[in-house]
Design an enzyme around this catalytic site. Structure first.
Site, PDB file in Angstrom:
ATOM      1  N   LYS A 116       0.866  -1.186   0.000  1.00 29.95           N
ATOM      2  CA  LYS A 116       0.000   0.000   0.000  1.00 29.95           C
ATOM      3  C   LYS A 116       0.894   1.224   0.000  1.00 29.95           C
ATOM      4  CE  LYS A 116      -4.466   0.886   0.103  1.00 29.95           C
ATOM      5  NZ  LYS A 116      -5.580   0.056  -0.398  1.00 29.95           N
TER       6      LYS A 116
HETATM    7  P1  NAD Z   1     -13.093   7.561  -2.883  1.00 31.68           P
HETATM    8  O1  NAD Z   1     -12.158   8.645  -2.522  1.00 31.68           O
HETATM    9  O2  NAD Z   1     -13.502   7.387  -4.317  1.00 31.68           O
HETATM   10  O3  NAD Z   1     -14.470   7.696  -2.052  1.00 31.68           O
HETATM   11  C1  NAD Z   1     -14.534   7.817  -0.677  1.00 31.68           C
HETATM   12  C2  NAD Z   1     -15.810   8.604  -0.386  1.00 31.68           C
HETATM   13  O4  NAD Z   1     -16.052   8.579   1.008  1.00 31.68           O
HETATM   14  C3  NAD Z   1     -15.717  10.058  -0.819  1.00 31.68           C
HETATM   15  O5  NAD Z   1     -16.873  10.413  -1.552  1.00 31.68           O
HETATM   16  C4  NAD Z   1     -15.619  10.817   0.506  1.00 31.68           C
HETATM   17  O6  NAD Z   1     -16.194  12.090   0.462  1.00 31.68           O
HETATM   18  C5  NAD Z   1     -16.375   9.902   1.436  1.00 31.68           C
HETATM   19  N1  NAD Z   1     -15.997  10.023   2.835  1.00 31.68           N
HETATM   20  C6  NAD Z   1     -14.773  10.234   3.365  1.00 31.68           C
HETATM   21  N2  NAD Z   1     -14.840  10.280   4.699  1.00 31.68           N
HETATM   22  C7  NAD Z   1     -16.143  10.091   5.019  1.00 31.68           C
HETATM   23  C8  NAD Z   1     -16.844  10.049   6.240  1.00 31.68           C
HETATM   24  N3  NAD Z   1     -16.217  10.187   7.408  1.00 31.68           N
HETATM   25  N4  NAD Z   1     -18.183   9.852   6.201  1.00 31.68           N
HETATM   26  C9  NAD Z   1     -18.825   9.701   5.033  1.00 31.68           C
HETATM   27  N5  NAD Z   1     -18.208   9.751   3.829  1.00 31.68           N
HETATM   28  C10 NAD Z   1     -16.887   9.945   3.834  1.00 31.68           C
HETATM   29  O7  NAD Z   1     -12.454   6.223  -2.308  1.00 31.68           O
HETATM   30  P2  NAD Z   1     -12.841   4.747  -2.674  1.00 31.68           P
HETATM   31  O8  NAD Z   1     -11.887   4.254  -3.692  1.00 31.68           O
HETATM   32  O9  NAD Z   1     -14.296   4.643  -2.905  1.00 31.68           O
HETATM   33  O10 NAD Z   1     -12.446   3.983  -1.321  1.00 31.68           O
HETATM   34  C11 NAD Z   1     -13.324   3.933  -0.206  1.00 31.68           C
HETATM   35  C12 NAD Z   1     -12.861   2.830   0.731  1.00 31.68           C
HETATM   36  O11 NAD Z   1     -12.853   1.580   0.015  1.00 31.68           O
HETATM   37  C13 NAD Z   1     -11.448   2.981   1.284  1.00 31.68           C
HETATM   38  O12 NAD Z   1     -11.413   2.395   2.570  1.00 31.68           O
HETATM   39  C14 NAD Z   1     -10.608   2.151   0.330  1.00 31.68           C
HETATM   40  O13 NAD Z   1      -9.395   1.713   0.922  1.00 31.68           O
HETATM   41  C15 NAD Z   1     -11.554   0.999   0.096  1.00 31.68           C
HETATM   42  N6  NAD Z   1     -11.312   0.226  -1.128  1.00 31.68           N
HETATM   43  C16 NAD Z   1     -11.295   0.830  -2.347  1.00 31.68           C
HETATM   44  C17 NAD Z   1     -11.127   0.050  -3.482  1.00 31.68           C
HETATM   45  C18 NAD Z   1     -11.194   0.632  -4.873  1.00 31.68           C
HETATM   46  O14 NAD Z   1     -11.189  -0.156  -5.837  1.00 31.68           O
HETATM   47  N7  NAD Z   1     -11.295   1.937  -5.042  1.00 31.68           N
HETATM   48  C19 NAD Z   1     -10.925  -1.341  -3.362  1.00 31.68           C
HETATM   49  C20 NAD Z   1     -10.953  -1.917  -2.105  1.00 31.68           C
HETATM   50  C21 NAD Z   1     -11.159  -1.120  -0.988  1.00 31.68           C
END
Ligand code: NAD
Length: 426
Positions: A116
């Site tokens: 990561k």
């Molecule tokens: P992203 O940045 O696209 O979206 C995250 C969203 O969450 C944003 O819209 C943000 O405004 C919102 N957010 C942040 N803090 C918040 C809070 N306290 N309350 C409510 N909303 C909040 O990120 P993502 O890629 O969607 O990732 C989200 C989670 O999923 C992370 O934990 C990431 O590690 C995990 N993840 C992502 C992927 C991927 O393919 N993108 C894969 C596996 C896991």
């Protein structure tokens, strides 16, 4: 069912992702009767890189950002994991996320280790030019340690296809040849995979389908609340909506919307694209962004960030299923409360593995130079996700542990097996 018994933790310890990862690892390793040497080897990351990145800002000043890349394991293949940009990135967080990637890749049985990366910055306050210069310099600083056969980054919070395009280009310029397989989550026109953008959300929908079948519940009348409407949350919401789930609540960092009859998700996506926020959506009512997590629903999907379900709110949850779209949304203490309440948890290292699984497909396609149709990608993803769900649940039943510990045990067992087979090079 055995649960994870923990000593009293301070709030800081409870919400430290590395401590959470390590205590679950220790518990699962003990249950597996893991050899002490392998235990020590797998408990800590293989490599931790810290870089300080000078960036010329738009106003001519120079800012220095701190970045990390942690490689937890390369036992089963190249290290694999996303890069996040956020003001609160820390080494402990990146360490935990790197370890989770190792376990996640092993749960879905794809040939990758775990890594990561993260940069401490506030991307909301940076221009595209500043983000591009920071991304390129970060890439240059870690260039000796990444590569298609070494470590393959991907998007995570606040990074996206454009970020991956910059990383791919910077790496390729240094290598003197275009090397698409150095990152995944790229735009489709430059070696990205069809279906990658939606893959994590799609995988979440598959494990939700499986959980309903397992629990004898049906999609009809199944109410869902999601936290986070970014890549994972909005795609999960949209796919679940298309499958006939009723999405009653969405919460974001700046507000929440609720509609007991179901939210029109495509309309909300359009509204957010126009307004830049989910707030003010006409076909739902505003709600409190934290309280909404405790409203009655069949499935709660935290898909934003870590430490959302803690000892402070776990007892108040009124969901039957907790499906972890985000990494590390639930603390160890909260796990115990949820177990007592009988909440069916689909742990992060299974629930959100759709992203890395399609990243694996992207890496395979890049190396072949031959690209699959979206339906081929989706079919392969659906098969892996539903098989992995069944593997974890049956492992848990056989070993009398909850789903989270089952997923850790299954993963650790697989990584330990390969590690022993490869032997320790001295
Ligand atoms: P992203 O940045 O696209 O979206 C995250 C969203 O969450 C944003 O819209 C943000 O405004 C919102 N957010 C942040 N803090 C918040 C809070 N306290 N309350 C409510 N909303 C909040 O990120 P993502 O890629 O969607 O990732 C989200 C989670 O999923 C992370 O934990 C990431 O590690 C995990 N993840 C992502 C992927 C991927 O393919 N993108 C894969 C596996 C896991």
């Amino acid at each position: 069912m055995a649960t994870l018994t923990t000593p009293a933790l301070t709030l800081e310890q409870e919400t430290n992702p590395w401590e959470a990862q390590a205590s679950r690892f220790d518990f699962a390793a003990k249950k597996l009767n893991l050899d002490q040497g392998i235990w020590k080897l797998l408990r800590y990351p293989t490599r931790e890189i810290i870089v300080h990145i000078p960036v010329q800002m738009d106003d001519g000043s120079i800012e220095v950002f701190t970045g990390y890349r942690v490689q937890h394991s390369i036992a089963r293949g190249p290290a694999k994991g996303g890069i996040r940009y956020a003001p609160d990135v820390s080494l402990d967080e990146v360490r935990a996320l790197a370890s989770w990637m190792t376990w996640k890749c092993a749960v879905v049985n794809i040939p990758f280790g775990g890594a990561k990366g993260g940069v401490i910055c506030d991307p909301k306050k940076m221009s595209q030019g500043e983000l591009e210069r920071m991304t390129r310099r970060y890439t240059a600083s870690i260039i000796d340690f990444i590569g298609p056969e070494k470590d393959v980054p991907a998007p995570d919070m606040n990074t996206n296809e454009q970020t991956m395009a910059w990383i791919m280009d910077t790496y390729s310029m240094h290598m003197g040849q275009t090397s698409t397989a150095v990152v995944t989550g790229k735009p489709v026109n430059m070696g990205g995979s069809r279906g990658r953008r939606e893959a994590t959300g799609r995988g979440i929908s598959v494990v939700c389908d499986e959980a309903l079948k397992h629990l004898g519940m049906s999609i009809e009348g199944c109410r869902v609340i999601l936290q986070g409407f970014g890549n994972v949350g909005s795609n999960a919401a949209n796919i679940l909506y298309r499958k006939g789930y009723t999405i009653i609540g969405i919460t974001e960092y700046d507000g929440a919307v609720y509609n007991a009859d179901g939210i029109d998700i495509p309309a909300l996506i359009e509204h957010r694209a126009r307004a830049g926020t989910i707030n003010g959506f006409a076909k739902a009512v505003p709600a409190d962004k934290d309280e909404i997590l405790t409203r009655e629903c069949e499935i709660l999907i935290p898909a934003a960030t870590e430490n959302v379900i803690t000892s402070r709110n776990a007892a108040d949850l009124r969901c039957r299923i907790l499906c972890e779209g985000a990494n590390g949304p639930t603390t160890v203490l909260a796990d115990e409360i949820l177990a007592e309440k009988g909440v069916f948890v689909i742990p992060d290292i299974l629930a959100n593995a759709g992203g890395v699984t399609t990243s694996y497909f992207e890496w395979v396609q890049d190396r072949m130079g031959y690209f699959w149709t979206e339906s081929e990608v989706n079919q392969r993803l659906d098969t892996i996700m539903s098989e992995s769900f069944k593997d974890v649940v049956s492992y848990g039943t056989a070993h009398q542990v909850n789903n989270r510990i089952a997923a850790y045990m299954l993963a650790i067992d697989r990584v330990a097996f390969t590690t022993k087979q490869r032997g320790v090079y001295a």
